[in-house]
Structure formats: C-alpha cells, structure tokens
Design an enzyme around this catalytic site. Structure first.
Site, PDB file in Angstrom:
ATOM      1  N   HIS A   1       4.625   6.261   2.502  1.00  0.00           N
ATOM      2  CA  HIS A   1       4.625   7.512   3.283  1.00  0.00           C
ATOM      3  C   HIS A   1       5.478   7.392   4.554  1.00  0.00           C
ATOM      4  O   HIS A   1       5.890   8.395   5.121  1.00  0.00           O
ATOM      5  CB  HIS A   1       3.193   7.900   3.674  1.00  0.00           C
TER       6      HIS A   1
ATOM      7  N   SER B   1       0.593   3.754   1.800  1.00  0.00           N
ATOM      8  CA  SER B   1       0.808   4.309   3.145  1.00  0.00           C
ATOM      9  C   SER B   1       2.172   3.895   3.708  1.00  0.00           C
ATOM     10  O   SER B   1       2.799   4.669   4.442  1.00  0.00           O
ATOM     11  CB  SER B   1      -0.307   3.877   4.098  1.00  0.00           C
TER      12      SER B   1
ATOM     13  N   HIS C   1       0.898  -3.242   6.481  1.00  0.00           N
ATOM     14  CA  HIS C   1      -0.342  -3.177   7.271  1.00  0.00           C
ATOM     15  C   HIS C   1      -1.497  -3.832   6.515  1.00  0.00           C
ATOM     16  O   HIS C   1      -2.636  -3.753   6.936  1.00  0.00           O
ATOM     17  CB  HIS C   1      -0.679  -1.721   7.610  1.00  0.00           C
TER      18      HIS C   1
ATOM     19  N   CYS D   1      -6.806  -3.677   3.707  1.00  0.00           N
ATOM     20  CA  CYS D   1      -6.764  -2.212   3.625  1.00  0.00           C
ATOM     21  C   CYS D   1      -7.410  -1.712   2.337  1.00  0.00           C
ATOM     22  O   CYS D   1      -8.450  -1.077   2.364  1.00  0.00           O
ATOM     23  CB  CYS D   1      -5.333  -1.664   3.747  1.00  0.00           C
TER      24      CYS D   1
ATOM     25  N   CYS E   1       0.843  -1.197   0.000  1.00  0.00           N
ATOM     26  CA  CYS E   1       0.000   0.000   0.000  1.00  0.00           C
ATOM     27  C   CYS E   1       0.878   1.247   0.000  1.00  0.00           C
ATOM     28  O   CYS E   1       2.000   1.234   0.515  1.00  0.00           O
ATOM     29  CB  CYS E   1      -0.889  -0.021   1.250  1.00  0.00           C
TER      30      CYS E   1
HETATM   31  N1  LIG Z   1      -7.413   6.948   4.676  1.00  0.00           N
HETATM   32  C1  LIG Z   1      -7.038   5.682   4.747  1.00  0.00           C
HETATM   33  O1  LIG Z   1      -7.532   4.912   5.585  1.00  0.00           O
HETATM   34  C2  LIG Z   1      -6.021   5.160   3.793  1.00  0.00           C
HETATM   35  C3  LIG Z   1      -5.781   3.775   3.710  1.00  0.00           C
HETATM   36  C4  LIG Z   1      -4.880   3.322   2.759  1.00  0.00           C
HETATM   37  C5  LIG Z   1      -4.197   4.199   1.944  1.00  0.00           C
HETATM   38  N2  LIG Z   1      -4.434   5.538   2.081  1.00  0.00           N
HETATM   39  C6  LIG Z   1      -3.762   6.515   1.210  1.00  0.00           C
HETATM   40  O2  LIG Z   1      -4.462   6.531  -0.030  1.00  0.00           O
HETATM   41  C7  LIG Z   1      -3.558   7.016  -1.049  1.00  0.00           C
HETATM   42  C8  LIG Z   1      -3.604   6.088  -2.253  1.00  0.00           C
HETATM   43  O3  LIG Z   1      -2.973   4.852  -1.915  1.00  0.00           O
HETATM   44  P1  LIG Z   1      -2.725   3.734  -3.041  1.00  0.00           P
HETATM   45  O4  LIG Z   1      -2.120   2.562  -2.332  1.00  0.00           O
HETATM   46  O5  LIG Z   1      -3.945   3.587  -3.843  1.00  0.00           O
HETATM   47  O6  LIG Z   1      -1.604   4.468  -3.943  1.00  0.00           O
HETATM   48  P2  LIG Z   1      -1.162   4.115  -5.448  1.00  0.00           P
HETATM   49  O7  LIG Z   1       0.207   4.653  -5.586  1.00  0.00           O
HETATM   50  O8  LIG Z   1      -1.443   2.679  -5.723  1.00  0.00           O
HETATM   51  O9  LIG Z   1      -2.192   4.954  -6.358  1.00  0.00           O
HETATM   52  C9  LIG Z   1      -2.182   6.334  -6.440  1.00  0.00           C
HETATM   53  C10 LIG Z   1      -2.675   6.740  -7.834  1.00  0.00           C
HETATM   54  O10 LIG Z   1      -2.827   8.167  -7.877  1.00  0.00           O
HETATM   55  C11 LIG Z   1      -2.471   8.595  -9.174  1.00  0.00           C
HETATM   56  N3  LIG Z   1      -2.232  10.044  -9.106  1.00  0.00           N
HETATM   57  C12 LIG Z   1      -1.142  10.692  -8.602  1.00  0.00           C
HETATM   58  N4  LIG Z   1      -1.332  12.011  -8.666  1.00  0.00           N
HETATM   59  C13 LIG Z   1      -2.553  12.231  -9.232  1.00  0.00           C
HETATM   60  C14 LIG Z   1      -3.325  13.378  -9.553  1.00  0.00           C
HETATM   61  N5  LIG Z   1      -2.873  14.604  -9.281  1.00  0.00           N
HETATM   62  N6  LIG Z   1      -4.553  13.209 -10.099  1.00  0.00           N
HETATM   63  C15 LIG Z   1      -5.038  11.971 -10.347  1.00  0.00           C
HETATM   64  N7  LIG Z   1      -4.350  10.842 -10.064  1.00  0.00           N
HETATM   65  C16 LIG Z   1      -3.129  10.967  -9.508  1.00  0.00           C
HETATM   66  C17 LIG Z   1      -1.281   7.720  -9.522  1.00  0.00           C
HETATM   67  O11 LIG Z   1      -1.032   7.696 -10.913  1.00  0.00           O
HETATM   68  C18 LIG Z   1      -1.720   6.373  -8.963  1.00  0.00           C
HETATM   69  O12 LIG Z   1      -2.407   5.602  -9.929  1.00  0.00           O
HETATM   70  C19 LIG Z   1      -2.195   7.125  -0.376  1.00  0.00           C
HETATM   71  O13 LIG Z   1      -1.984   8.454   0.049  1.00  0.00           O
HETATM   72  C20 LIG Z   1      -2.328   6.212   0.823  1.00  0.00           C
HETATM   73  O14 LIG Z   1      -1.434   6.537   1.857  1.00  0.00           O
HETATM   74  C21 LIG Z   1      -5.320   6.022   2.981  1.00  0.00           C
HETATM   75 ZN   LIG Z   2      -3.135   0.794   3.304  1.00  0.00          ZN
END
Ligand SMILES: NC(=O)c1ccc[n+]([C@@H]2O[C@H](COP(=O)([O-])OP(=O)(O)OC[C@H]3O[C@@H](n4cnc5c(N)ncnc54)[C@H](O)[C@@H]3O)[C@@H](O)[C@H]2O)c1
Ligand SMILES: [Zn+2]
Ligand SMILES: [Zn+2]
Length: 372
Positions: free
Chosen positions: A47, A44, A63, A169, A42
């Site tokens: 990060h 996160s 996680h 997640c 993931c």
């Molecule tokens: N709130 C929560 O409970 C929670 C849980 C898990 C992950 N997250 C967060 O969610 C986010 C996404 O995680 P992920 O694992 O899907 O990441 P990922 O890297 O798999 O996907 C992110 C996507 O965003 C796209 N992207 C980047 N900038 C962009 C923009 N300006 N406009 C449109 N698309 C854009 C990328 O091309 C990519 O496809 C992360 O910040 C992660 O930390 C939050």
């Molecule tokens: Zn996650």
C-alpha cells in the site's frame, strides 16, 4: 555506518522497491542498532508502493522484522547487545493514556508512523543528500536499522527468527482481529474475507476461540486450502457463495461476526461482510485500501434496526509487548502455527519478486532472509 535497504522513492503503477546504499546514524537516547535477520512481506508495504498509504517519501519498507541487537544507545534498559528481538510495528511507551489503559496498540508514539521518523522526530537513515524514513519506525527491508527501544520485544534465543518474524504483524493482527476485536466465542459462526498473511491468522484465532463454523472466503484455491488446513471448517470462492453457505449453516440467522482481511478493501466486500451477519453481529475491518476512498457504504437504517456493529482494528487490538511473546508461547505448544505460513523466502535483492508473488497470490507470507 553504511548499510543497504529497499527504498520506496516514488509511488504509482511503475513504482518498486529499489535496493539502495544508505548511511545510518548511531543509536541515540532510547535507541538501538539492530541487524535484521528476517522481514515479512506484508500487504501494508504494498500500500506504500501504490500510494494507498500516504507516507512521507523516500521510505525504507518493512514493518515485520526480527533480528539481533548489535549496539544500544544511552538510557536503553530493555535490551542489550546480542539479544534477539521481534519488533512491534507500533511503538509502545507504556505511560500515555492508551498504554496505561490497556490499549497500547494506540500508543501516542505512533503519531509519526507514516513519516517514518523515530519517536522524537529523528531520521536515522540518509541517502542521496536527504533523510530517509523507515516504515513504521522499523525499516526491516534494510540490513540494519536504528530503532526505538519502544518498538523492540526481547524473545528467547532458541526461537527461529525466520519464523518468529511473523508475530511482528501478521499473526497478532489476524489472531487479535478474531479473538480481541470480533470477540469470537465458542460455537460461533465467523466469516473471514481474504485469507492471506493476515486472514489466515484470523482463522487461527477463531479456531482457538472455539468457533463452530469458520468460513474462509478467498477467490484463490491455494488460500482456501491453507485456511482449511489451519482451521477453517468451510471455504467459499466468492462473497455470494459465502452468503448462501452461511444462510444454510445458520438456518437463515446469519453469522455472528465477519472479518475483512482482503488485500485492498472496497465497498463491495464491506457490504458483503455487513449483509452476512445476524442481528447484533459485528463486522471487523482489518484490511486497508486507498486512504481517500470511502470504503464503507452501507444502509445506516439496517445498521440501526438490526443493531449491527462495524469496527476497525489496528494490530488486531492486541497489546504488542504482551501479545508478541504470547503468540510465540502458543507457537511452542503448537496452538499457533508459524512454519506453515512461510510460503517462500527471498534475498533482499529479490524483494520485488517477493511482492510480485504477493500480487499473484502465490504466498501466504513471503519472507526476506537477510545475509548475515
Ligand atoms: N489493521 C492492521 O493493523 C493491519 C496490519 C497488517 C496488514 N493490514 C492490511 O490487511 C490486509 C491484508 O494483508 P495481507 O498481508 O494478508 O495481504 P495478502 O495479499 O497476503 O492477502 C490478501 C488476500 O485477500 C484475498 N482477496 C482479495 N480480494 C478479495 C475479495 N474480494 N474477497 C475475498 N478475498 C479477497 C486475496 O486473494 C489474498 O489471499 C491489507 O490491506 C493490509 O494492508 C492491516
Ligand atoms: Zn503488516
Ligand atoms: Zn503509549
């Protein structure tokens, strides 16, 4: 006992996961020893490496985890050795204010999530003369962990753990962002910014909820294609393109809701998500960014006059003990896709390649498969 795991020893541009030898204490009260079978990669955890999330270091990553219980400590009633479990990255006690009012994603046991210690404060891993934390009290980038029973969700033995791992997640976080937090309804127009491991599941949730227009915004063609395969009715390569599209689709009214699931959230994407919604619409922010950065910079007057809502969500506001098994029930009947989300698999020693592939945008979800 001895085990191995990928540890973040330091943060910054040159930081990476270092597969390290670890000493693991036996399970104590309400704890269990798990052998991880699979761990999802993931964003996160990325990060943590960049320092966006100010975790106590050193920290074992991971996680999103699924595995098999090998041993249980005193007072454990929830699982027994041999049980298959998918873990929740948020522990659920069942009795605190949040748990007992249907908001168990906010359980008070999550207070030490960034510390990496278990509920009660114990560090079970040690190396190089010090305590090592575990990401979200799990540390699924280790071969084995001792975790709290409050993090474990027993699942049926016949489910493939290398796919079921995603419901720890990515799947409920995305699905719940659409269904529970944004409250997408039949006929809605919803815009999802970033369709990686989380956003693709917001697409699945929006489709399930009956949205008429699901607009996937991602600069990467492979992400847009997968989003369309899993339910997006339209896609756009940029916020500007999405803005024009939604104006056309809604005759200038605007989208009912937007969901921000980009890898690193910034003020620009939040503003795009805010501008694209109609009067009374909502922006749901699920993605994370550097913790000190002010990623919401909007006209409060526009918020007031148009009665817009901007809200955050952790775990898609899903209830882990209920929704983790519910996602798997929906997988069984084909209404939630998991197999299509696993783009590449890696051994534990290949984990940095997995994160390089995430940064390069190659994966919807990469998964580490641990050696048995
Ligand atoms: N709130 C929560 O409970 C929670 C849980 C898990 C992950 N997250 C967060 O969610 C986010 C996404 O995680 P992920 O694992 O899907 O990441 P990922 O890297 O798999 O996907 C992110 C996507 O965003 C796209 N992207 C980047 N900038 C962009 C923009 N300006 N406009 C449109 N698309 C854009 C990328 O091309 C990519 O496809 C992360 O910040 C992660 O930390 C939050
Ligand atoms: Zn996650
Ligand atoms: Zn609780």
């Amino acid at each position: 006992m001895k085990t191995r795991g990928a540890v973040c020893w330091e943060t910054g541009p040159k930081a990476h996961w270092e597969v390290s030898e670890l000493e693991l204490d036996p399970p104590g009260d309400h704890e269990l020893l798990i052998r991880w079978v699979a761990a999802g990669l993931c964003h996160s955890d990325e990060h943590v490496i960049t320092g966006d999330l100010p975790c106590r270091l050193p920290l074992i990553g991971g996680h999103e985890g699924a595995g098999i219980v090998e041993e249980v400590g005193p007072s454990v009633t929830k699982v027994k050795p041999g049980d298959h479990v998918v873990c929740s990255f948020l522990p659920v006690c069942g009795t605190c204010r949040w748990c007992s009012t249907g908001r168990s994603n906010l359980c008070d046991l999550g207070a030490t999530l960034l510390e990496g210690s278990l509920p009660g404060g114990a560090f079970k891993f040690h190396a190089r003369g010090g305590d090592i934390g575990a990401m979200c009290m799990l540390g699924s980038f280790a071969e084995r962990s001792v975790i709290s029973e409050y993090s474990a969700v027993k699942v049926d033995d016949d489910l493939p753990l290398d796919k079921a791992v995603l419901v720890g997640c990515g799947v409920p976080t995305g699905w719940g962002s659409a269904v529970y937090k944004a409250k997408v309804g039949p006929g809605d127009t919803v815009v999802i910014y970033g369709t990686g491991g989380i956003g693709i599941n917001a697409v699945q949730g929006a489709r399930h909820a009956g949205a008429a227009n699901i607009v996937a915004v991602d600069p990467l063609a492979n992400k847009r294609e997968k989003a369309e395969e899993l339910g997006a009715t339209h896609s756009a390569a940029s916020g500007a393109e999405a803005g024009e599209l939604v104006t056309r689709l809604t005759n200038g009214v605007g989208a009912d809701s937007s969901i921000v699931t980009v890898g690193t959230v910034d003020a620009t994407v939040v503003e795009q998500a805010f501008d694209i919604i109609r009067k009374g619409g909502s922006v749901t922010i699920t993605g994370l960014g550097p913790i000190a950065e002010k990623t919401i910079q909007l006209s409060g007057t526009m918020l007031t006059l148009f009665e817009k809502t901007v809200q955050g969500t952790i775990f898609g506001s899903s209830n882990p003990m209920y929704d983790i098994t519910k996602m798997l029930d929906l997988y069984r009947i084909g209404q939630v896709k998991l197999d299509e989300l696993c783009t590449n698999t890696y051994s534990l020693d290949e984990i940095n390649q997995g994160y390089q592939d995430l940064r390069d945008g190659k994966n919807i979800r990469g998964v580490v498969l641990h050696a048995s």
